[in-house]
Write a protein that holds these residues in place. Structure first.
Motif, PDB file in Angstrom:
ATOM      1  N   LEU A  93       1.393 -10.807  -1.782  1.00 55.88           N
ATOM      2  CA  LEU A  93       1.554 -11.706  -0.640  1.00 55.88           C
ATOM      3  C   LEU A  93       2.971 -12.250  -0.642  1.00 55.88           C
ATOM      4  N   ASN A  94       3.536 -12.431   0.525  1.00 55.90           N
ATOM      5  CA  ASN A  94       4.841 -13.072   0.660  1.00 55.90           C
ATOM      6  C   ASN A  94       5.919 -12.452  -0.227  1.00 55.90           C
ATOM      7  N   ALA A  95       6.298 -11.249   0.093  1.00 56.42           N
ATOM      8  CA  ALA A  95       7.333 -10.541  -0.669  1.00 56.42           C
ATOM      9  C   ALA A  95       8.616 -11.362  -0.706  1.00 56.42           C
ATOM     10  N   PRO A  96       9.262 -11.441  -1.886  1.00 50.75           N
ATOM     11  CA  PRO A  96      10.546 -12.125  -1.957  1.00 50.75           C
ATOM     12  C   PRO A  96      11.671 -11.236  -1.417  1.00 50.75           C
ATOM     13  N   THR A  97      12.808 -11.806  -1.165  1.00 45.96           N
ATOM     14  CA  THR A  97      13.983 -11.053  -0.745  1.00 45.96           C
ATOM     15  C   THR A  97      14.493 -10.210  -1.900  1.00 45.96           C
ATOM     16  N   GLY A  98      14.914  -8.984  -1.631  1.00 45.89           N
ATOM     17  CA  GLY A  98      15.581  -8.179  -2.631  1.00 45.89           C
ATOM     18  C   GLY A  98      14.768  -7.052  -3.238  1.00 45.89           C
ATOM     19  N   ILE A  99      13.510  -6.868  -2.811  1.00 46.59           N
ATOM     20  CA  ILE A  99      12.732  -5.744  -3.337  1.00 46.59           C
ATOM     21  C   ILE A  99      13.279  -4.460  -2.717  1.00 46.59           C
ATOM     22  N   THR A 100      13.608  -3.494  -3.562  1.00 44.72           N
ATOM     23  CA  THR A 100      14.130  -2.223  -3.065  1.00 44.72           C
ATOM     24  C   THR A 100      13.267  -1.034  -3.479  1.00 44.72           C
ATOM     25  N   GLY A 101      12.328  -1.259  -4.383  1.00 43.87           N
ATOM     26  CA  GLY A 101      11.467  -0.163  -4.815  1.00 43.87           C
ATOM     27  C   GLY A 101      10.277  -0.658  -5.597  1.00 43.87           C
ATOM     28  N   VAL A 102       9.163   0.045  -5.471  1.00 46.45           N
ATOM     29  CA  VAL A 102       7.959  -0.248  -6.233  1.00 46.45           C
ATOM     30  C   VAL A 102       7.803   0.862  -7.263  1.00 46.45           C
ATOM     31  N   LYS A 103       7.772   0.490  -8.543  1.00 47.20           N
ATOM     32  CA  LYS A 103       7.656   1.476  -9.617  1.00 47.20           C
ATOM     33  C   LYS A 103       6.186   1.649  -9.985  1.00 47.20           C
ATOM     34  N   ILE A 104       5.694   2.885  -9.861  1.00 46.32           N
ATOM     35  CA  ILE A 104       4.308   3.219 -10.201  1.00 46.32           C
ATOM     36  C   ILE A 104       4.344   4.020 -11.493  1.00 46.32           C
ATOM     37  N   THR A 105       3.625   3.531 -12.507  1.00 47.36           N
ATOM     38  CA  THR A 105       3.568   4.215 -13.793  1.00 47.36           C
ATOM     39  C   THR A 105       2.144   4.703 -14.003  1.00 47.36           C
ATOM     40  N   PRO A 106       1.874   5.970 -13.659  1.00 50.66           N
ATOM     41  CA  PRO A 106       0.524   6.511 -13.780  1.00 50.66           C
ATOM     42  C   PRO A 106       0.250   6.987 -15.202  1.00 50.66           C
ATOM     43  N   ASN A 107      -1.018   7.226 -15.480  1.00 48.80           N
ATOM     44  CA  ASN A 107      -1.422   7.739 -16.780  1.00 48.80           C
ATOM     45  C   ASN A 107      -1.971   9.147 -16.662  1.00 48.80           C
ATOM     46  N   LYS A 108      -2.097   9.637 -15.468  1.00 43.21           N
ATOM     47  CA  LYS A 108      -2.484  11.001 -15.136  1.00 43.21           C
ATOM     48  C   LYS A 108      -1.680  11.380 -13.910  1.00 43.21           C
ATOM     49  N   PRO A 109      -1.637  12.658 -13.536  1.00 42.56           N
ATOM     50  CA  PRO A 109      -0.947  13.002 -12.289  1.00 42.56           C
ATOM     51  C   PRO A 109      -1.467  12.143 -11.141  1.00 42.56           C
ATOM     52  N   SER A 110      -0.557  11.679 -10.268  1.00 43.35           N
ATOM     53  CA  SER A 110      -0.970  10.736  -9.243  1.00 43.35           C
ATOM     54  C   SER A 110      -0.178  10.891  -7.952  1.00 43.35           C
ATOM     55  N   ARG A 111      -0.638  10.173  -6.943  1.00 40.55           N
ATOM     56  CA  ARG A 111       0.033  10.012  -5.651  1.00 40.55           C
ATOM     57  C   ARG A 111       0.001   8.533  -5.334  1.00 40.55           C
ATOM     58  N   GLY A 112       1.042   8.029  -4.678  1.00 39.08           N
ATOM     59  CA  GLY A 112       1.073   6.625  -4.305  1.00 39.08           C
ATOM     60  C   GLY A 112       1.503   6.433  -2.871  1.00 39.08           C
ATOM     61  N   ILE A 113       0.933   5.445  -2.234  1.00 36.61           N
ATOM     62  CA  ILE A 113       1.338   5.056  -0.878  1.00 36.61           C
ATOM     63  C   ILE A 113       1.544   3.558  -0.884  1.00 36.61           C
TER      64      ILE A 113
END
Length: 103
Positions: free
Chosen positions: A83-103
């Motif tokens: 909720l309420n993203a702060p200023t300055g986010i440029t990427g979301v890092k997803i660290t999976p434990n098996k092959p994955s897809r993210g949206i």
């Protein structure tokens, strides 16, 4: 990445890790301060819950962890939000434990 505006109120950014990989990947995003962010991660069942962070170290709330059978194997969908993203986010890092897809 394929940004698509929907009804002027939401933008969907689609990014994916390689289907044969279990390595971190970072979809680039550029939310406006105050935006609601949702992250959906699909991976093969049997993996532990993936980690989700961003370049600012923001904590994302895990909403649910669902398993389902696609007819050729069991998969897991994990949903997070911020909720309420702060200023300055440029990427979301997803660290999976098996092959994955993210949206």
């Amino acid at each position: 990445m394929f940004p698509v505006a929907v009804a002027g109120a939401a933008t969907f950014v689609r990014a994916a890790g390689g289907s044969g990989e279990s390595v971190p990947y970072t979809p680039a995003i550029a939310p406006v301060q105050g935006d609601f962010l949702a992250v959906f991660v699909w991976q093969t069942e049997g993996a532990t819950t993936p980690a989700v962070t961003d370049n600012l170290g923001t904590t994302y709330t895990q909403d649910c962890d669902l398993t389902y059978n696609q007819g050729f194997g069991v998969r897991r969908l994990t949903v997070y939000h911020l909720l309420n993203a702060p200023t300055g986010i440029t990427g979301v890092k997803i660290t999976p434990n098996k092959p994955s897809r993210g949206i």
